[in-house]
Motif scaffolding. Sequence first.
Motif, PDB file in Angstrom:
ATOM      1  N   ALA A   1       5.851   1.440 -11.578  1.00  0.00           N
ATOM      2  CA  ALA A   1       4.951   0.830 -10.599  1.00  0.00           C
ATOM      3  C   ALA A   1       4.703  -0.638 -10.946  1.00  0.00           C
ATOM      4  N   MET A   2       4.465  -0.919 -12.207  1.00  0.00           N
ATOM      5  CA  MET A   2       4.236  -2.313 -12.627  1.00  0.00           C
ATOM      6  C   MET A   2       5.490  -3.158 -12.388  1.00  0.00           C
ATOM      7  N   ARG A   3       6.651  -2.602 -12.673  1.00  0.00           N
ATOM      8  CA  ARG A   3       7.901  -3.341 -12.479  1.00  0.00           C
ATOM      9  C   ARG A   3       8.111  -3.694 -11.009  1.00  0.00           C
ATOM     10  N   LEU A   4       7.886  -2.745 -10.130  1.00  0.00           N
ATOM     11  CA  LEU A   4       8.057  -3.007  -8.695  1.00  0.00           C
ATOM     12  C   LEU A   4       6.976  -3.939  -8.172  1.00  0.00           C
ATOM     13  N   GLU A   5       5.766  -3.787  -8.662  1.00  0.00           N
ATOM     14  CA  GLU A   5       4.686  -4.687  -8.232  1.00  0.00           C
ATOM     15  C   GLU A   5       4.969  -6.117  -8.660  1.00  0.00           C
ATOM     16  N   ALA A   6       5.459  -6.302  -9.885  1.00  0.00           N
ATOM     17  CA  ALA A   6       5.797  -7.651 -10.368  1.00  0.00           C
ATOM     18  C   ALA A   6       6.914  -8.276  -9.542  1.00  0.00           C
ATOM     19  N   ALA A   7       7.835  -7.451  -9.074  1.00  0.00           N
ATOM     20  CA  ALA A   7       8.956  -7.971  -8.278  1.00  0.00           C
ATOM     21  C   ALA A   7       8.545  -8.379  -6.870  1.00  0.00           C
ATOM     22  N   THR A   8       7.389  -7.933  -6.424  1.00  0.00           N
ATOM     23  CA  THR A   8       6.948  -8.250  -5.057  1.00  0.00           C
ATOM     24  C   THR A   8       5.862  -9.309  -5.006  1.00  0.00           C
ATOM     25  N   ARG A   9       5.610  -9.980  -6.096  1.00  0.00           N
ATOM     26  CA  ARG A   9       4.581 -11.039  -6.102  1.00  0.00           C
ATOM     27  C   ARG A   9       5.109 -12.328  -5.562  1.00  0.00           C
TER      28      ARG A   9
ATOM     29  N   GLN B   1       0.833  -1.208   0.000  1.00  0.00           N
ATOM     30  CA  GLN B   1       0.000   0.000   0.000  1.00  0.00           C
ATOM     31  C   GLN B   1       0.869   1.262   0.000  1.00  0.00           C
ATOM     32  N   ALA B   2       1.956   1.236   0.752  1.00  0.00           N
ATOM     33  CA  ALA B   2       2.841   2.406   0.819  1.00  0.00           C
ATOM     34  C   ALA B   2       3.526   2.656  -0.525  1.00  0.00           C
ATOM     35  N   ILE B   3       3.929   1.576  -1.190  1.00  0.00           N
ATOM     36  CA  ILE B   3       4.556   1.735  -2.509  1.00  0.00           C
ATOM     37  C   ILE B   3       3.538   2.294  -3.501  1.00  0.00           C
ATOM     38  N   ALA B   4       2.319   1.767  -3.475  1.00  0.00           N
ATOM     39  CA  ALA B   4       1.263   2.277  -4.368  1.00  0.00           C
ATOM     40  C   ALA B   4       0.972   3.751  -4.069  1.00  0.00           C
ATOM     41  N   ALA B   5       0.919   4.093  -2.790  1.00  0.00           N
ATOM     42  CA  ALA B   5       0.669   5.492  -2.408  1.00  0.00           C
ATOM     43  C   ALA B   5       1.816   6.397  -2.830  1.00  0.00           C
ATOM     44  N   MET B   6       3.040   5.865  -2.813  1.00  0.00           N
ATOM     45  CA  MET B   6       4.187   6.663  -3.233  1.00  0.00           C
ATOM     46  C   MET B   6       4.002   7.156  -4.662  1.00  0.00           C
ATOM     47  N   TRP B   7       3.564   6.276  -5.566  1.00  0.00           N
ATOM     48  CA  TRP B   7       3.393   6.674  -6.966  1.00  0.00           C
ATOM     49  C   TRP B   7       2.356   7.787  -7.078  1.00  0.00           C
ATOM     50  N   THR B   8       1.258   7.643  -6.363  1.00  0.00           N
ATOM     51  CA  THR B   8       0.201   8.656  -6.394  1.00  0.00           C
ATOM     52  C   THR B   8       0.692   9.972  -5.815  1.00  0.00           C
ATOM     53  N   ASN B   9       1.315   9.904  -4.651  1.00  0.00           N
ATOM     54  CA  ASN B   9       1.778  11.122  -3.981  1.00  0.00           C
ATOM     55  C   ASN B   9       2.854  11.849  -4.788  1.00  0.00           C
ATOM     56  N   VAL B  10       3.766  11.084  -5.363  1.00  0.00           N
ATOM     57  CA  VAL B  10       4.833  11.677  -6.158  1.00  0.00           C
ATOM     58  C   VAL B  10       4.256  12.320  -7.423  1.00  0.00           C
ATOM     59  N   SER B  11       3.306  11.664  -8.052  1.00  0.00           N
ATOM     60  CA  SER B  11       2.678  12.232  -9.239  1.00  0.00           C
ATOM     61  C   SER B  11       1.978  13.542  -8.897  1.00  0.00           C
ATOM     62  N   GLU B  12       1.264  13.554  -7.779  1.00  0.00           N
ATOM     63  CA  GLU B  12       0.581  14.777  -7.360  1.00  0.00           C
ATOM     64  C   GLU B  12       1.583  15.865  -6.989  1.00  0.00           C
ATOM     65  N   TYR B  13       2.637  15.510  -6.243  1.00  0.00           N
ATOM     66  CA  TYR B  13       3.622  16.501  -5.813  1.00  0.00           C
ATOM     67  C   TYR B  13       4.301  17.159  -7.019  1.00  0.00           C
ATOM     68  N   PHE B  14       4.696  16.345  -7.978  1.00  0.00           N
ATOM     69  CA  PHE B  14       5.380  16.870  -9.153  1.00  0.00           C
ATOM     70  C   PHE B  14       4.397  17.291 -10.245  1.00  0.00           C
ATOM     71  N   ARG B  15       3.125  17.329  -9.876  1.00  0.00           N
ATOM     72  CA  ARG B  15       2.053  17.787 -10.781  1.00  0.00           C
ATOM     73  C   ARG B  15       2.135  17.084 -12.127  1.00  0.00           C
ATOM     74  N   SER B  16       2.186  15.768 -12.041  1.00  0.00           N
ATOM     75  CA  SER B  16       2.240  14.908 -13.227  1.00  0.00           C
ATOM     76  C   SER B  16       3.369  15.280 -14.181  1.00  0.00           C
ATOM     77  N   GLY B  17       4.486  15.721 -13.606  1.00  0.00           N
ATOM     78  CA  GLY B  17       5.666  16.035 -14.404  1.00  0.00           C
ATOM     79  C   GLY B  17       5.796  17.497 -14.787  1.00  0.00           C
ATOM     80  N   ARG B  18       4.850  18.321 -14.389  1.00  0.00           N
ATOM     81  CA  ARG B  18       4.914  19.749 -14.741  1.00  0.00           C
ATOM     82  C   ARG B  18       5.758  20.555 -13.750  1.00  0.00           C
ATOM     83  N   ARG B  19       6.063  19.987 -12.581  1.00  0.00           N
ATOM     84  CA  ARG B  19       6.850  20.689 -11.566  1.00  0.00           C
ATOM     85  C   ARG B  19       8.192  20.001 -11.431  1.00  0.00           C
ATOM     86  N   ILE B  20       9.262  20.774 -11.529  1.00  0.00           N
ATOM     87  CA  ILE B  20      10.590  20.168 -11.427  1.00  0.00           C
ATOM     88  C   ILE B  20      10.884  19.752  -9.989  1.00  0.00           C
TER      89      ILE B  20
END
Length: 186
Positions: A178-186, A80-99
């Motif tokens: 995200a898919m790569r890390l999820e596949a590695a944790t199965r 759950q924390a790894i999944a949340a990281m992707w969401t939080n990072v995307s929001e923080y960096f505004r989907s790549g618009r914020r350096i």
Amino acid sequence: MKTVYERADIVPLLAQIFRELGYEGATLSRITERTGIGKGSLYHFFPGGKEEMADAVLAAIDGWFEEAVYRPLRHDDARQAIAAMWTNVSEYFRSGRRICLVGAFALDDTRERFSRAIRDYFTRWIDALRLALMRAGCVEEEAQTLAEEGVCGIQGALVLSRALRDETVFTRSLETLAMRLEAATR
């Protein structure tokens, strides 16, 4: 413009200025011009001048990442924390618009001045992600490699999406990572 009553009110304004102009380009004149805050008031809040301003911005970034990314990766349910990281990072960096200001500081002459904060930002992120990956079932060596790849991939996706002016590059890269890390944790 909003009247500034607290030092904490100024920090987000400074962060945006440093993102747009870089550390060297953010002269005190430009900072006062863009914030509407006089030099005397800025020195009241930041007696150490521009370097203290940058330290405050880096500390604010660190605080956000500690709460939204590092702490959950270290302590919450790993997947759950790894999944949340992707969401939080995307929001923080505004989907790549914020350096990534820390990453930008790492690439210019500012690197030496703020080397500890820069190193700590990346080290703590990699370590926290490594720990979460290990709790999710990866062996330590693989977890280390995947954590480095994940953080590197995020930073690279930021640079590439901004260079190409295409935020979908950032979004696609995060989805692939995200898919790569999820596949590695199965």
